[in-house]
Scaffold this active site. Structure first.
Site, PDB file in Angstrom:
ATOM      1  N   GLU A 278       0.807  -1.224   0.000  1.00  0.00           N
ATOM      2  CA  GLU A 278       0.000   0.000   0.000  1.00  0.00           C
ATOM      3  C   GLU A 278       0.840   1.273   0.000  1.00  0.00           C
ATOM      4  O   GLU A 278       0.406   2.320  -0.471  1.00  0.00           O
ATOM      5  CB  GLU A 278      -0.967   0.014   1.189  1.00  0.00           C
TER       6      GLU A 278
ATOM      7  N   PHE B  83     -10.839  -7.403  14.392  1.00  0.00           N
ATOM      8  CA  PHE B  83      -9.804  -7.848  13.450  1.00  0.00           C
ATOM      9  C   PHE B  83      -9.540  -6.758  12.408  1.00  0.00           C
ATOM     10  O   PHE B  83     -10.462  -6.210  11.825  1.00  0.00           O
ATOM     11  CB  PHE B  83     -10.254  -9.145  12.755  1.00  0.00           C
ATOM     12  N   GLN B  84      -8.281  -6.439  12.217  1.00  0.00           N
ATOM     13  CA  GLN B  84      -7.830  -5.409  11.272  1.00  0.00           C
ATOM     14  C   GLN B  84      -8.448  -4.043  11.552  1.00  0.00           C
ATOM     15  O   GLN B  84      -8.682  -3.267  10.632  1.00  0.00           O
ATOM     16  CB  GLN B  84      -8.077  -5.843   9.825  1.00  0.00           C
TER      17      GLN B  84
ATOM     18  N   LYS C 247     -17.299  -0.606   6.730  1.00  0.00           N
ATOM     19  CA  LYS C 247     -17.802  -1.638   5.817  1.00  0.00           C
ATOM     20  C   LYS C 247     -19.328  -1.566   5.682  1.00  0.00           C
ATOM     21  O   LYS C 247     -19.868  -1.701   4.580  1.00  0.00           O
ATOM     22  CB  LYS C 247     -17.370  -3.022   6.313  1.00  0.00           C
TER      23      LYS C 247
ATOM     24  N   MET D  72      24.395   8.469   0.814  1.00  0.00           N
ATOM     25  CA  MET D  72      24.354   9.765   1.495  1.00  0.00           C
ATOM     26  C   MET D  72      24.739   9.608   2.961  1.00  0.00           C
ATOM     27  O   MET D  72      25.457  10.441   3.517  1.00  0.00           O
ATOM     28  CB  MET D  72      22.957  10.383   1.351  1.00  0.00           C
TER      29      MET D  72
END
Lengths: 570, 179
Positions: free
Chosen positions: A50, A112-113, A162, A474
């Site tokens: 993502e 959950f999640q 949802k 760097m």
């Protein structure tokens, strides 16, 4: 109108905002939206992580000037967006992120999640929303796009439960202008401040214009050119301002700041007036504030009132859209020709000829600077170049001369390694016919190298240049300069990048001498598919000049004479 | 530049999470809040916050500009240079005995504090006033033993007919007078 699900309303709302492509990854809490996706004309690009989706939306936005869209599920999907959102926030990129959320009755139950993503992203979004009802979706999406693109742009996150995606309602879509009672994005510079600014500009003997990202954002490049032609004032650029003023214009000085050209930093320090246009005096630009341009009056043109007097005190603040400000300023200033001042800068330039690429002998070795120079020459400076973060990013900024805006895409404020590859995929959807080069280090490239699969699956054509020096360059350079050469965790073992490209069905090439650079670049350009070139460059080269963090802008470390003869610096 | 205690009056949309947005801004920019009081106003859907904090003129201006960047913030007023009345309320529980009770009641009378609970070993006082007045009473009572002290934080209002409107008719820009 018949009833529709929240998910259907979501896509309809996005379509109405002109969205053509979204970058995302499905998951439990966003599944209703993904189901409805199949019935929309909007293209979806399946990413591999993502973070990549957020960077793609960001790259799309920077090149197109439109709002980029990323989509992810709840919990880990949403938190994976965070780095990309913060990147967009610090560079003022308009972006809308849509995340699924657990059903509203489970919110707060550690389901959950479940992650409180509006809480997590509060300080790194311009604004965010939690939507729990289908009937709120259309209005919220419209507001989110408006907030993202208006005023000083930024990322907006819309978290949709949802059940809101599943719920049915009769949607109300509005084409009326968005009205929000607490949001005032527009400002205009005051007339007497404009007059004072014009007076300072007319009186100045050693003025410098500082061109920032705002010039690019506000589409003010033509007006800036008009201002420069009229006033004869030379232009220095921030990293994100590159391309805002043509790099090959005689009055273009180049990049300022930590790795800016020596003459640019000297000119700023000697100036008696700085005209800052759409920039925020970042610490990488000013060096030590107490010693910054002490002899100069400052005119600060900036859209965000909170930036005024934050780092550098303004003598005149022109708060407003930088394009409108220049438009208003233009008739007020006298035509001028700063002959003596330009001559003085030419003198500084001659003194700093160390960085002349032609005078840098390579003796069979390959320098990253040479790769950048050759890339610029072969592409005639016309390519969109998407850089990652580190040494190669600075070399690109120094040696690839951008004459047009939105041709350099890079993470300036946050300095996000792993940005380039996904951002370039996003850029591809914004500039379908343009030549695009990814320039990344061997370190940063590996952070998001999984997106090579996305390139393969979507059939995206990119040219990828990995500036491979076997170090986190760097950081290695800082260790060399400031930590007694103690290389802690900077030597880097990488996979065989050519084989990695081949494993994805892409074409890979390896280049280790300067003679091979041009043929490889031309081969990549000519190929129909994505080509990755592994440039094996000098391992312990450093970016010069360098203003050490916290040092005055004119206290630069210069390239040592063992590589090239240098003129002495004060 | 010298810092001073400043009182900001803010009107914000009465929505979930708005208080969090405001306090998160102060936290993120490294400003320390001395006190904060929130409540509903005469306008439905609008909450009013009174925030007291230490800041110099420059920071105050930037705080104001940053607060205006929050989408749910309707109006911000730094009352530092305006005629304002400020009050806070405190409840103070003091240890008492037969020997000290009369003395304590006499002292608190001077401050016009009210007794709101009486128990054999303690009294609870309610006091309303400026921050200084509340501080003074707390100091005076310290010698007898303050068992518990709670204060609301300041609420403020501009004097006379001047108002800080919840719904400004003119969209005013935050003041950013440079130099």
């Amino acid at each position: 109108m018949s009833t529709r699900t929240g998910a259907q309303i979501l896509w309809e709302a996005l379509h109405r905002e002109g969205v053509e492509v979204v970058f995302g990854y499905p998951g439990g809490a966003i599944m209703p939206a993904y189901d409805a996706l199949l019935d929309t004309p909007i293209r979806h690009v399946l990413v591999r992580h993502e973070q990549g989706a957020a960077h793609m939306a960001d790259g799309y936005a920077r090149v197109s000037g439109k709002v980029g869209v990323a989509i992810a599920t709840s919990g880990p999907g949403a938190t994976n967006l965070v780095t990309g959102i913060a990147t967009a926030m610090l560079d003022s990129v308009p972006m809308v992120c849509i995340t699924g959320q657990v059903a509203s009755k489970f919110i707060g139950s550690d389901a959950f999640q479940e992650t409180d993503i509006t809480g997590v992203t509060l300080p790194i979004t311009k604004h965010n929303y939690l939507v729990t009802k289908a009937s709120d979706i259309a209005k919220t999406i419209r507001e989110a796009f408006y907030v993202a693109r208006s005023g000083r742009p930024g990322p907006v996150l819309v978290d949709i439960t949802k059940d809101a995606q599943q719920e049915k309602c009769e949607p109300v879509f509005s084409d009326e202008p968005v009205r929000m009672r607490g949001y005032r994005p527009e400002h205009s510079a005051k007339q007497d401040d404009l007059a004072r600014a014009a007076e300072l500009i007319d009186q100045a003997k050693r003025p410098v214009i500082l061109c920032g990202h705002g010039i690019v954002r506000a589409e003010a490049t033509t007006l800036l050119r008009a201002l420069v032609v009229k006033t004869g004032i030379p232009v220095a650029s921030t990293l994100l301002g590159l391309g805002g003023f043509p790099a090959t214009h005689p009055l273009s000085l180049g990049m300022m700041g930590m790795h800016g050209e020596a003459w640019v930093n000297h000119a700023i320090q000697e100036a008696d007036l700085l005209v800052a246009l759409g920039m925020r005096f970042d610490d990488r630009v000013t060096g030590k504030l107490e010693t910054y341009a002490q002899g100069a009056k400052k005119i600060h043109c900036e859209l965000d009132p909170a930036e005024i007097n934050k780092n550098v005190r303004a003598d005149v603040a022109l708060i407003g859209d930088v394009r409108e400000t220049i438009e208003a300023l233009l008739p007020l200033v006298e035509p001028r020709d700063h002959h003596d001042w330009i001559a003085r800068i030419a003198e500084l330039k001659g003194d700093a000829a160390v960085r002349d690429i032609q005078s840098m002998p390579h003796q069979g070795r390959l320098f990253a600077a040479h790769v950048m120079h050759d890339l610029w020459r072969i592409t005639e400076g016309k390519a969109v170049v998407v850089t990652d973060v580190g040494q190669h990013q600075m070399w690109e900024a120094q040696y690839y001369k951008h004459d047009h805006p939105r041709k350099l895409v890079t993470s300036g404020g946050l300095g996000t390694m792993g940005f380039a590859l996904p951002a370039a995929i996003g850029a591809r959807f914004a500039a379908r016919d343009e030549e695009i080069w990814v320039v990344a280090g061997d370190g940063g490239f590996q952070m998001t190298a999984c997106e090579l699969s996305t390139i393969a699956q979507e059939g995206v054509k990119l040219n990828i240049a990995i500036i491979n020096n076997g170090y986190l360059g760097m950081v290695r350079q800082w260790q060399q300069f400031f930590y007694n050469g103690r290389y802690s965790a900077t030597p880097l073992k990488s996979p065989d990048f050519v084989k990695l490209a081949e494993a994805h069905g892409l074409f890979g090439l390896r280049v280790s001498t300067r003679d091979e650079v041009a043929p490889a670049v031309m081969r990549a350009r000519a190929a129909r598919g994505t080509v990755l070139i592994d440039f094996r460059v000098e391992q312990e080269d450093a970016v010069y000049p360098m203003v050490p963090a916290g040092a005055a802008l004119n206290e630069m470390i210069r390239r040592p004479s063992s590589i090239v003869e240098t003129a002495e610096d004060e | 530049m010298t810092t001073r205690l400043r009182t900001f009056i803010m009107h914000v949309e009465d929505l979930p999470g708005v208080l969090n947005r405001v306090t998160s801004l102060f936290r993120r920019r490294g400003y320390n809040i001395e006190s904060l009081a929130v409540g509903r106003t005469e306008v439905p859907g609008v909450s009013r916050m009174t925030i007291v904090m230490e800041a110099d003129d420059d920071s105050a201006r930037r705080i104001e500009a940053n607060l205006y960047k929050l989408v749910n913030v309707l109006r911000v007023e730094d009352t530092t240079w305006r005629p304002t009345v400020t009050r806070e309320l405190a409840l103070i529980k003091v240890r008492t005995s037969e020997a000290t009770r009369a003395q304590i009641l006499q002292l608190t009378e001077v401050f016009r504090a009210r007794v709101i609970d009486v128990a054999p070993e303690a009294l609870i006082f309610e006091i309303t006033g400026t921050r200084d007045k509340v501080d003074s009473l707390a100091d005076v009572l310290a010698q007898y033993g303050v068992v518990e002290l709670v204060r609301t934080g300041a609420v403020a209002m501009i004097r006379s007919a001047n108002t800080v409107e919840a719904t400004p008719t003119i969209q005013e820009q935050p003041q950013t007078n440079a130099a």
